[in-house]
Design a protein around this motif. Structure first.
Motif: not given
Length: 226
Positions: A69-76
């Motif tokens: 959830q946290v790191f998916s906002k930076y890309g796929d």
């Protein structure tokens, strides 16, 4: 000094154990262990190392879903692996995240480092096991982490980069001294100070000698000053 870099381009245990990468002798036993280690990256690890991030210092209670959830906002995200103890199944506090695009990796490394997740400030960097030549993990005395209390400090990484070493090369106003030592203006000034101090010491010794002779002359009735 032209090719000097605060971040290691090749992993060398001896340099990693030095604050400026110039040590010639290991300062702890772990460095000896790392120097003698014959470590090969895990061939079972899948994915592109150049698209993979290393995320550490996670809260032991943090789940794969929360990391995603946290790191998916930076890309796929291509795949995510939260490392767990093989016996207990508990999280070891670090994970590997492979993105689909390079720009996502760069963005996450830049913006997610020191991000607070579940009350823990996480550390984010590129994966190094498969991308940094000569890499030796911490369990074998290598790595680029370590705590001050244990005496095992490692340098050359993002969290603790090398400090720029003092340039000991010949420069303007320097000359080679005896025994191959370099002398500059500060050395010459210090040398002159030693010389003046030596002269002061000689005067003090002469004064003490004269005083002793004077005292002996008074006791014998023959004062050498008269």
């Amino acid at each position: 000094m032209v090719d000097w870099s605060p971040i290691a381009k090749v992993y060398e245990p001896l340099k990693a154990g030095s604050i400026d990468g110039t040590d010639v002798e290991p300062h702890d036993r772990a460095v000896w262990r790392a120097m003698g280690a014959r470590y090969k990256p895990n061939k079972g690890v899948r994915g592109d190392p150049l698209l993979t991030l290393f995320v550490a210092r996670l809260n032991p209670q943090t789940t794969e879903d929360k990391v995603y959830q946290v790191f998916s906002k930076y890309g796929d995200i291509q795949q995510l692996r939260l490392v767990r103890d093989i016996v207990t199944g508990f999280s070891k506090g670090y994970a590997f995240i492979e993105y689909k695009e390079e720009r996502s990796v760069v963005r996450a490394r830049r913006d997610a480092n020191k991000l607070v997740v579940d009350q823990h400030e996480v550390f984010v960097d590129f994966e190094q096991e498969r991308s940094l030549k000569g890499w030796v993990p911490r369990r074998l005395g290598g790595g680029q982490g370590g705590k001050k209390e244990s005496g095992q400090l490692r340098f050359g990484g993002r969290d603790r980069p090398f400090r720029k070493p003092i340039n000991l090369g010949m420069g303007p106003g320097q000359k080679r001294g005896a025994g191959g030592r370099d002398w500059d203006d500060r050395d010459r000034h210090r040398g002159s100070d030693w010389g003046s101090r030596g002269r002061r010491d000689d005067r003090d010794r002469r004064r003490e000698r004269d005083d002793r002779r004077h005292d002996e002359g008074i006791r014998t009735g023959d004062d050498p000053k008269h």
